[in-house]
Write an enzyme that holds these catalytic residues in place. Structure first.
Site, PDB file in Angstrom:
ATOM      1  N   LYS A  40      -7.530  14.990  -4.837  1.00 29.20           N
ATOM      2  CA  LYS A  40      -8.291  13.740  -4.925  1.00 29.20           C
ATOM      3  C   LYS A  40      -9.346  13.816  -6.022  1.00 29.20           C
ATOM      4  CE  LYS A  40     -11.555  15.230  -1.317  1.00 29.20           C
ATOM      5  NZ  LYS A  40     -12.387  14.800  -0.182  1.00 29.20           N
ATOM      6  N   HIS A  42      -4.222   6.761  -1.972  1.00 23.80           N
ATOM      7  CA  HIS A  42      -5.250   6.290  -1.040  1.00 23.80           C
ATOM      8  C   HIS A  42      -6.522   6.136  -1.868  1.00 23.80           C
ATOM      9  CE1 HIS A  42      -3.035   8.158   2.522  1.00 23.80           C
ATOM     10  NE2 HIS A  42      -2.565   8.868   1.515  1.00 23.80           N
ATOM     11  N   HIS A  83      -4.157   1.091  -0.331  1.00 21.15           N
ATOM     12  CA  HIS A  83      -3.037   1.999  -0.555  1.00 21.15           C
ATOM     13  C   HIS A  83      -2.131   1.384  -1.598  1.00 21.15           C
ATOM     14  CE1 HIS A  83      -4.430   2.974   3.586  1.00 21.15           C
ATOM     15  NE2 HIS A  83      -4.398   4.174   3.057  1.00 21.15           N
ATOM     16  N   GLN A 119     -14.143   0.872   6.517  1.00 21.18           N
ATOM     17  CA  GLN A 119     -13.685   1.576   5.320  1.00 21.18           C
ATOM     18  C   GLN A 119     -12.941   0.589   4.418  1.00 21.18           C
ATOM     19  OE1 GLN A 119     -10.943   4.947   5.853  1.00 21.18           O
ATOM     20  NE2 GLN A 119     -12.358   6.128   4.619  1.00 21.18           N
ATOM     21  N   CYS A 160      -4.658   4.771   6.894  1.00 21.60           N
ATOM     22  CA  CYS A 160      -3.428   5.087   6.160  1.00 21.60           C
ATOM     23  C   CYS A 160      -2.133   4.895   6.968  1.00 21.60           C
ATOM     24  CB  CYS A 160      -3.477   6.511   5.617  1.00 21.60           C
ATOM     25  SG  CYS A 160      -5.108   7.077   5.153  1.00 21.60           S
ATOM     26  N   ARG A 195     -14.731   7.855  14.031  1.00 18.73           N
ATOM     27  CA  ARG A 195     -14.621   9.308  13.906  1.00 18.73           C
ATOM     28  C   ARG A 195     -15.724   9.958  14.722  1.00 18.73           C
ATOM     29  NH1 ARG A 195     -13.697   9.837   7.300  1.00 18.73           N
ATOM     30  NH2 ARG A 195     -11.893   8.428   7.209  1.00 18.73           N
ATOM     31  N   ASP A 210     -10.546   0.376   2.418  1.00 21.99           N
ATOM     32  CA  ASP A 210      -9.382   1.170   2.062  1.00 21.99           C
ATOM     33  C   ASP A 210      -8.402   0.372   1.219  1.00 21.99           C
ATOM     34  OD1 ASP A 210      -8.327   3.701   2.320  1.00 21.99           O
ATOM     35  OD2 ASP A 210      -8.355   3.647   4.492  1.00 21.99           O
TER      36      ASP A 210
END
Length: 636
Positions: A464, A510, A385, A381, A334, A363, A383
């Site tokens: 979310k 996200h 946005h 990921q 992000c 992580r 991802d």
């Protein structure tokens, strides 16, 4: 007057305080007999709980996830009581409910054997037959410590000491001679725990830290009916056969090495599978109007402080120092996406701006939690946005929901949606959270989707929607998510010029579809038991010459297949054809093409499919038409 609003919207009124158990009995004695716990104002509570003010109220049975957790947590206490009866020197630690069961970690002089588990199970049955009631009581921290010291339970003392500074009462549950430090909730008594099985015993470090002592972790599962237990055990046996770690090794997809615990190595066939998924991801996102970007893996501390991750997520981040400055390996994509947005000034005409990234993130996971591709320390990921105006929020959420639905349908997954609301550890004003939560709720409601509310489980920057897909064994996996965020655009001072010529703050979504590509591959592997659909299979066709003299003919077939993008291999080993067929079956290849003298004479190939076995002769053009259609339509 106390007003208690039930799940169906009806209201019960009481002049004085009343227990949750009594409210449940008044609703229905049948419901009370099946009740495990309840929700009061959205929080899971004991049926012992006394209600002394207006509230919402819902009874939880074994059919509800939180009800099952209450049931299994009670079973973990029964197991701990049995262990203490049989092995008094064992020290107790923790015993939570988990998905599909429970575990308890014991500090035992020697590791438990299968014979020990049989003995524990037998004693658990004796305890259940005793029909002991379960009582709850509270002590001050000092009294709680004294009680656990008297019982010789040092791990419990350690846990109490951590909470003692709050000065709040410490809760315990008692059943017969057994007293356990626990926040609950639990069943009213143990008679309902009619069927259980201790399934496994492994080692686990106290608190998941390799610096601490190795404990003995016993896993189990419990049900109100023997038939439900039997069905579950059959599912576990099938799950063992489908274990993605086992299949991944057999099909040469991936491996985890001791040089990199939690860091998967993808092998050539696994990379083919992964790249096919990535190609599919790029195709659907291009069609949905996304622009692909890539952001750095390592960024400086100032960025992570600005995003809030340094404060809220640092214990899960890997950090380093470069030129005497703190840096972190990104756990999320992000903040990098924020910086990309800020590279130029945007107009309202640019919005919505959809930017996707296949970003590698890291992580920190405790070693005891690592599990094949399902729980790793680095992953890709998928991802994206989306930056938008307030007026565009609902339509963009709907667009993402439709995209996620199309992907899961492609793989044959069913799913359910959870709406997760503001957690205690959150950023931003409550008004923004309310607007964001309402937008998510309204979007899925208008699309006609049912959903469950998961109170307080939102991200620290926004509420979310989580998508939990169900595989062929009925197991659920949380993969896709849509998170609405008012906070990061504020923190990064993102702007766009509106139609009024003034600068405004965009709103941000996200979202991920696969979640983690690595984890999604693990899920797919178990869902299909390694027998991937043709379009996804690393090897789509295996070419099997009956004798060496047929090899040149199949080499020409291979060239024709590869020219059309079909992934194929020739098994040119000097083995009998039956052996080659069995090998291809074990590799779960969708199609085998055999060639012998008659095939060469007639210009045909003999087709065997994974689904139907021997299908007879066909021309190469006929086979190409068939397989290309399956690949194009992504047939299951």
């Amino acid at each position: 007057m106390i007003k208690i609003t039930l799940k169906d919207g009806s209201v019960k009124e009481y002049d004085t305080s009343v227990s949750a158990a009594d409210v449940t009995k008044e609703i229905s004695m049948g419901l009370y007999r099946n009740a495990c716990s309840c929700k009061i104002n959205g929080e899971v509570k004991d049926l012992r709980t006394v209600i002394d003010g207006d509230c919402t109220f819902e009874v939880l049975t074994f059919d509800d996830e939180d009800g099952r957790k209450t049931f299994n947590h009670t079973a973990s206490h029964i197991m701990a009581q049995a262990v203490k009866r049989l092995y008094p020197d064992v020290k107790l630690t923790i015993g939570p409910a988990i998905d599909n069961g429970f575990y308890y970690d014991f500090d035992a002089p020697e590791a438990f054997t299968p014979e020990n588990l049989d003995a524990i199970e037998k004693e658990m049955k004796n305890i259940v037959k005793e029909g002991l009631e379960i009582e709850k009581f509270e002590l001050s921290p000092d009294d709680a410590i004294r009680l656990m010291e008297e019982k010789g339970e040092p791990y419990k003392v350690e846990l109490i000491n951590e909470h003692a500074q709050k000065g709040e009462p410490i809760s315990f549950y008692k059943q017969g001679e057994f007293t356990e430090l626990c926040a609950g909730p639990h069943l009213m008594d143990m008679k309902a725990v009619k069927a259980f099985k201790l399934t496994n015993c492994t080692g686990a470090y106290w608190r998941g830290d390799a610096k601490n002592k190795m404990l003995c972790r016993v896993y189990g599962t419990a049900f109100p009916k023997a038939s439900m237990l039997e069905e579950h055990l059959q599912m576990l046996e099938e799950a063992k056969k489908r274990d993605h770690r086992k299949i991944g090794k057999e099909l040469e997809l991936f491996t985890i090495m001791e040089e990199g615990p939690g860091f998967p190595f993808f092998l050539p066939k696994g990379m083919t599978l992964k790249n096919t998924l990535v190609d599919y991801w790029r195709e659907i996102h291009k069609n949905a109007g996304y622009l692909e970007i890539q952001t750095p893996i390592i960024l400086n501390r100032a960025l992570w402080e600005r995003s809030g991750h340094w404060e809220h997520y640092k214990e899960n981040m890997y950090t380093t120092v470069i030129d005497d400055e703190d840096f972190a390996i990104k756990p999320m994509n992000c903040p990098g996406g924020m910086l990309v947005y800020k590279t130029k000034m945007h107009s309202y005409k640019d919005l919505p701006l959809r930017m996707g990234e296949l970003g590698i993130v890291h992580r920190h996971e405790l070693s005891g939690a690592l599990h094949g591709l399902m729980r790793v320390r680095n992953f890709t990921q998928d991802d994206a946005h989306i930056f938008m105006t307030r007026e565009q929020i609902k339509d963009e959420i709907k667009g993402v929901v439709k995209l996620i639905d199309s992907v899961y349908s492609t793989f044959g997954f069913k799913y359910h949606i959870e709406l997760s609301t503001q957690p205690e550890d959150s950023m931003g004003a409550k008004e923004d959270w309310d607007i964001a939560t309402d937008a998510l709720r309204d979007a899925i409601t208008e699309l006609g989707y049912d959903y469950e509310v998961n109170e307080g489980d939102g991200a620290f920057y926004g509420p979310k929607l989580d998508f939990h897909l169900t595989d062929c064994l009925g197991r659920t996996w949380q993969c896709g998510t849509i998170q609405l965020d008012f906070q990061l655009p504020e923190r990064f001072e993102l702007e766009y010029v509106g139609s009024d010529g003034e600068k405004h703050r965009p709103i941000m979504i996200h979202r991920v579809v696969f979640g983690s590509i690595e984890r999604f591959i693990g899920i797919l592997t178990e869902h299909f038991a390694g027998a991937f659909p043709v379009w996804l299979a690393p090897v789509q066709v295996k070419l099997l010459p009956i004798a060496d003299r047929h090899l040149d003919y199949l080499c020409e077939v291979k060239k024709a297949l590869e020219a059309k993008g079909i992934r194929c291999e020739i098994d040119d080993r000097s083995e009998k054809i039956g052996f080659k067929i069995r090998s291809a079956q074990l590799e779960k290849v969708p199609y085998m093409l055999l060639a012998g003298d008659k095939d060469i004479e007639n210009g045909t190939i003999s087709v065997r499919s994974r689904k139907n076995g021997d299908e007879g002769a066909a021309t190469l053009d006929e086979f190409l038409t068939r397989i290309l259609e399956e690949v194009e339509t992504k047939a299951l």
